[in-house]
Design a protein around this motif. Structure first.
Motif, PDB file in Angstrom:
ATOM      1  N   PHE A 161       0.866  -1.182   0.000  1.00  0.00           N
ATOM      2  CA  PHE A 161       0.000   0.000   0.000  1.00  0.00           C
ATOM      3  C   PHE A 161       0.907   1.238   0.000  1.00  0.00           C
ATOM      4  N   PRO A 252      -4.379  10.741   5.996  1.00  0.00           N
ATOM      5  CA  PRO A 252      -4.038  10.600   7.425  1.00  0.00           C
ATOM      6  C   PRO A 252      -3.134   9.416   7.745  1.00  0.00           C
ATOM      7  N   LEU A 253      -3.152   8.367   6.947  1.00  0.00           N
ATOM      8  CA  LEU A 253      -2.295   7.211   7.239  1.00  0.00           C
ATOM      9  C   LEU A 253      -0.819   7.563   7.179  1.00  0.00           C
TER      10      LEU A 253
ATOM     11  N   GLY B 283      -8.828   3.496   4.120  1.00  0.00           N
ATOM     12  CA  GLY B 283      -8.299   4.663   4.819  1.00  0.00           C
ATOM     13  C   GLY B 283      -8.097   5.889   3.957  1.00  0.00           C
ATOM     14  N   GLN B 500      -7.825  11.669  13.378  1.00  0.00           N
ATOM     15  CA  GLN B 500      -7.808  10.953  12.099  1.00  0.00           C
ATOM     16  C   GLN B 500      -6.786   9.838  12.110  1.00  0.00           C
ATOM     17  N   GLU B 501      -5.607  10.154  12.651  1.00  0.00           N
ATOM     18  CA  GLU B 501      -4.534   9.155  12.678  1.00  0.00           C
ATOM     19  C   GLU B 501      -4.911   7.978  13.572  1.00  0.00           C
ATOM     20  N   VAL B 504      -7.595   5.682  11.670  1.00  0.00           N
ATOM     21  CA  VAL B 504      -7.089   4.804  10.598  1.00  0.00           C
ATOM     22  C   VAL B 504      -6.062   3.822  11.134  1.00  0.00           C
ATOM     23  N   ASP B 505      -5.237   4.266  12.086  1.00  0.00           N
ATOM     24  CA  ASP B 505      -4.224   3.348  12.610  1.00  0.00           C
ATOM     25  C   ASP B 505      -4.855   2.155  13.313  1.00  0.00           C
ATOM     26  N   TYR B 508      -6.505  -0.195  10.636  1.00  0.00           N
ATOM     27  CA  TYR B 508      -5.494  -0.951   9.901  1.00  0.00           C
ATOM     28  C   TYR B 508      -4.666  -1.867  10.804  1.00  0.00           C
ATOM     29  N   ASN B 510      -2.359  -0.842  12.727  1.00  0.00           N
ATOM     30  CA  ASN B 510      -1.013  -0.294  12.897  1.00  0.00           C
ATOM     31  C   ASN B 510      -0.713   0.005  14.357  1.00  0.00           C
ATOM     32  N   ARG B 511      -1.772   0.255  15.133  1.00  0.00           N
ATOM     33  CA  ARG B 511      -1.619   0.447  16.565  1.00  0.00           C
ATOM     34  C   ARG B 511      -2.630  -0.447  17.269  1.00  0.00           C
TER      35      ARG B 511
END
Lengths: 309, 546
Positions: A161, A252-253, B283, B500-501, B504-505, B508, B510-511
């Motif tokens: 991605f 934002p990602l 995202g 926002q972070e 999405v995190d 996904y 990611n966190r």
């Protein structure tokens, strides 16, 4: 533009009768610069005010360095400054090396038709705006069905991605920037190569130098001034990490690695309507940029003997 | 002051050279009692005129001039809201005079205009000039005035009322996929997950390829948005939505994103992402990108308001002739909990130039066009304009049929409501879907042109409107409609980004999910608590007046 110290008999003496057409020619440019570049600079007073549009510059309250202090209190502000530096340094370095290498390689091609075709194809993306290229890249790089990921899939690589991963975003930005800009810089370098004195190559051949030695000892040293000039000019742009490009690609990602000063100022100043703070951040950027230009100019003078004034 | 103006004009010149062409004369023709009222508006591509007509020459403008003595002069138009706001902002800062009446929907711009003193309060004007039926509508929806009320509680703007629940979402599902797999329309979130699992893994479209996702979502511009939104997922866990201010148990307004029930919603979204129910790019999808999978026939569910029946649902059927898309009620979470994004009561407020002296005429005009909506107008007894939205047949009977109208006019049918100063036939919140629901449930014939316009919609639109109306009690509206507060202006960019972070995190992966608690702490300490105080101070102020 100070008058040269008086040498009354010199033919270069101030002589309005002879030089007036030149003055006429230069004035439109000066006026345009004054109106559109210097005029709006008064707007930087906003950075020291709590600016209210209906009160104007004279009526708004003065707050001194408040916005600059706020800027350094935010982690994000420091992060975007760092991101800007990293992205622009990467762009500067690769934006110099890749077109240079490309120009040297292209110069070795003797098949004129092939050379011209390659040149044109590489030059093409330069004419497209980031709005168009951004849309194309989002499709090309898509993890679901994007052509790049389909290609990687052939080798059994999982979809990446590119525009949504902090590990890949900067790489993507730098490579896509190269894709767009390489063609233009290649032409500048190719032009520089053509002015190298052919006698030097003939002498080198007599001395037994192969193509590689000729490039290393003749072509590159002869191009040194133009390389330094191009580098200096891009140094002046060092903090312009490319608003158009980032704005069309980021999300934002990838704020963590991709948010730069200009996009930050856009969001603070225009989207959130905090004009003063936005101006302060922008002014800070310009200030750093100014230091770098002055520095670059001195270095260029020192190592390439290149100066404007 | 002179230098000041020079600088401003230099800045505005570079941005808006083209606008210089539009002059602004203030000649006020007042012959025969005709009063001129200047205005400005956005004029999108979707506003069409009959040949020979334009924004200043069309049946609505002509009617107002001839019958009401109100000459509405549109002095400039721009194609979209962004340019509209920029143009108004420039008028405000350069001292150029504003139109007499104009619509503003941007909260900050509204607050700036009110603070600048360039627009006038409307308190007395309503009292003196508004008709009884207008007053009744205004009294029914006091919240509609909150966004144009200043900090002293003085009201400045006449609301442009929305459909109330007009853009509230419901779900649309691929009935043909359900039939292929022998499944039923799900009623709970749990059942929906089973259906999505089947949609993703059992090849519902018989394509032989792994090309389907469960639900199309847009997250780029927030989770509670106008299309392909995720509000109903969060609504299944509690009465709070990300980005919305709504009352907690004690009646205080609190920020949705920092409420514990949001964590459950995020956990679900993360599950769905890992299970492949969502687009891997979810995202970075905005509303229009998000529907691509659904429009292409590759997604099973989509959340969209009833008007979604035309677009994007209509496009799915065009791409995939076998597609059957039906509306369904929002699935409930544990214990039957349901919640959805509730549209605000207004889409902008009309502000009046402080030098404008004829608000009475504006009210007269507004009253007449509301009369049409309510079916009690003297001017529009059979419809708005003959040949535009109705015709008479040879027996003198009223005909609303669009094909017949087009046949007689020899041109595509146009909606004169578009030319009104309200940009549409004015609506009264909740009335539209109440009527649509009635036409869905009963055999009642439409009684006037306005009703005919509603009744002649597709059956699935009427069904969707009925479903939305039935779930009205689950609406979660954003109760903060004022201009950004002081701390918001300073901090909103940072807090928005943090939020926002975080969202999405977590989706996904990611966190970890527990990062949510850390986010809440950080949000509170970096200005969130202060903003909550300011928002409640605003809320107390606007509600105390009523």
């Amino acid at each position: 533009m100070a008058k040269p110290k008086s040498k009354p008999s010199s033919p270069q003496r101030w002589d309005f009768k002879q030089t007036w057409p030149l003055h006429v020619l230069v004035w439109p440019a000066v006026i345009v610069a004054l109106v559109f570049q210097y005029g709006p600079m008064f707007g930087i007073v906003m950075a020291f005010q709590d600016y209210r549009p209906w009160l104007g510059f004279l009526g708004s309250e003065w707050v001194g360095f408040k916005h600059f202090i706020t800027m350094f209190e935010y982690d994000y502000a420091r992060q975007v400054i760092w991101n800007t530096l990293v992205i622009s340094v990467l762009k500067l370095v690769f934006g110099l090396i890749v077109p240079l290498a490309f120009a040297l390689l292209l110069n070795e091609v003797y098949h004129m038709k092939f050379k011209r075709t390659v040149q044109t194809i590489v030059y093409l993306p330069y004419f497209l705006s980031w709005v168009i290229l951004g849309g194309m890249l989002i499709d090309i790089l898509s993890p679901t069905g994007g052509i790049i990921n389909q290609f990687l899939g052939i080798f059994g690589i999982d979809p990446i991605f590119f525009l949504g991963s902090n590990d890949w975003f900067r790489t993507t930005v730098v490579i896509s920037d190269l894709w767009k800009e390489t063609g233009f810089n290649t032409i500048v370098f190719l032009a520089a190569i053509t002015v190298v004195n052919p006698n030097l190559y003939e002498a080198a051949v007599v001395d037994g130098a192969n193509r590689w030695k000729q490039t290393w000892h003749i072509t590159l040293p002869s191009m040194r001034p133009i390389i330094i000039v191009v580098a200096t000019l891009s140094l002046g742009n060092i903090l312009n990490a490319g608003f158009d490009q980032i704005f069309n690609l980021y999300n934002p990602l990838v704020y963590q690695t991709g948010d730069i000063i200009d996009t930050y100022v856009y969001r603070v100043g225009l989207v959130s309507g905090d004009f003063s703070y936005g101006t302060a951040v922008g002014l800070f950027k310009s200030f750093i940029g100014l230091i770098l230009i002055v520095l670059g100019y001195h270095l260029a003078y020192r190592y390439a003997n290149w100066r404007i004034f | 002051m002179k230098g000041n103006k020079l600088v401003l004009s230099a800045i505005s010149m570079s941005a808006l050279v083209m606008l210089a062409a539009c002059g602004n004369d203030e000649s006020e023709a007042q012959e025969d009692g005709v009063v001129t009222m200047t205005t400005a508006r956005t004029l999108g591509d979707d506003t069409v005129f009959r040949s020979g007509e334009d924004v200043n020459n069309n049946p609505v403008v002509n009617w107002a001039r001839d019958d009401l003595g109100l000459n509405i002069d549109t002095i400039w138009t721009v194609p979209n809201d962004e340019q509209y706001n920029t143009r108004l902002r420039l008028s405000m800062s350069s001292g150029e005079s504003l139109p007499d009446v104009f619509l503003v929907s941007d909260g900050q711009l509204k607050a700036d205009l009110i603070e600048s003193g360039m627009v006038q309060p409307i308190e007395d004007a309503i009292e003196e000039h508004a008709s009884d039926r207008l007053k009744e509508i205004f009294d029914q929806f006091p919240e509609a005035f909150y966004p144009s009320t200043n900090e002293d509680g003085v009201r400045y703007g006449i609301p442009r009322l929305s459909g109330g629940n007009g853009s509230d979402p419901l779900l649309w599902v691929r009935q043909d996929w359900l039939d292929n797999l022998g499944l039923e329309i799900p009623e709970t979130l749990e059942e929906m997950e089973e259906v999505m699992d089947a949609f993703v893994n059992q090849d519902p479209n018989n394509s032989g390829a792994d090309d389907t996702i469960g639900v199309s979502l847009a997250t780029m511009n927030g989770m509670a948005t106008w299309l392909a939104d995720s509000s109903w997922i969060f609504g299944a866990y509690g009465d709070f939505l990300p980005g919305h201010w709504s009352p907690d148990a004690s009646g205080e307004l609190v920020y949705g994103t920092v409420q514990p029930s949001i964590k459950d919603g995020l956990e679900t979204l993360n599950d769905w992402f890992e299970s492949g129910y969502l687009d891997p790019e979810v995202g970075i999808l905005d509303e229009e990108n998000a529907i691509e999978q659904f429009v292409a026939g590759n997604a099973g569910f989509l959340s969209a308001p009833p008007w979604g029946d035309g677009w994007p649902i209509g496009d799915v059927v065009e791409n995939d002739p076998d597609a059957v898309v039906v509306p369904m009620a929002l699935p409930s979470g544990e214990g039957g909990q349901t919640g959805r994004r509730g549209e605000g009561l207004i889409t902008g407020s009309f502000l009046f130039n402080s030098e404008f002296e004829h608000i009475d005429r504006y009210f007269e005009y507004l009253d007449e066009i509301y009369g049409f909506t309510l079916g009690e107008s003297d001017y529009f007894a059979d419809g708005m304009f003959e040949g535009y939205d109705f015709i008479y047949d040879e027996n003198g009977e009223v005909v609303y049929d669009y094909d017949a109208i087009e046949a007689e006019a020899g041109e595509q049918r146009v909606d004169p409501g578009r030319y009104m100063i309200t940009r549409n036939v004015p609506t009264i919140p909740f009335m539209l879907y109440d009527l649509a629901s009635e036409f869905h449930e009963t055999d009642r014939e439409p009684e006037n042109a306005y009703e005919y316009g509603i009744a002649s919609n597709n059956a699935s639109y009427l069904e969707a409107a009925h479903i939305v109306k039935e779930q009205d009690e689950h609406r979660i509206e954003n109760m903060f409609t004022g201009a950004p507060t002081a701390t918001m202006s300073d901090r909103s960019e940072h807090l928005d980004r943090l939020e926002q972070e975080m969202i999405v995190d977590i989706i996904y992966g990611n966190r970890p999910l527990d990062y949510f608690d850390e986010f809440v702490e950080q949000w509170r300490s970096s200005g969130g608590d202060q903003i909550t105080e300011e928002v409640n101070a605003w809320y107390d102020e606007v509600t105390s007046g009523n």
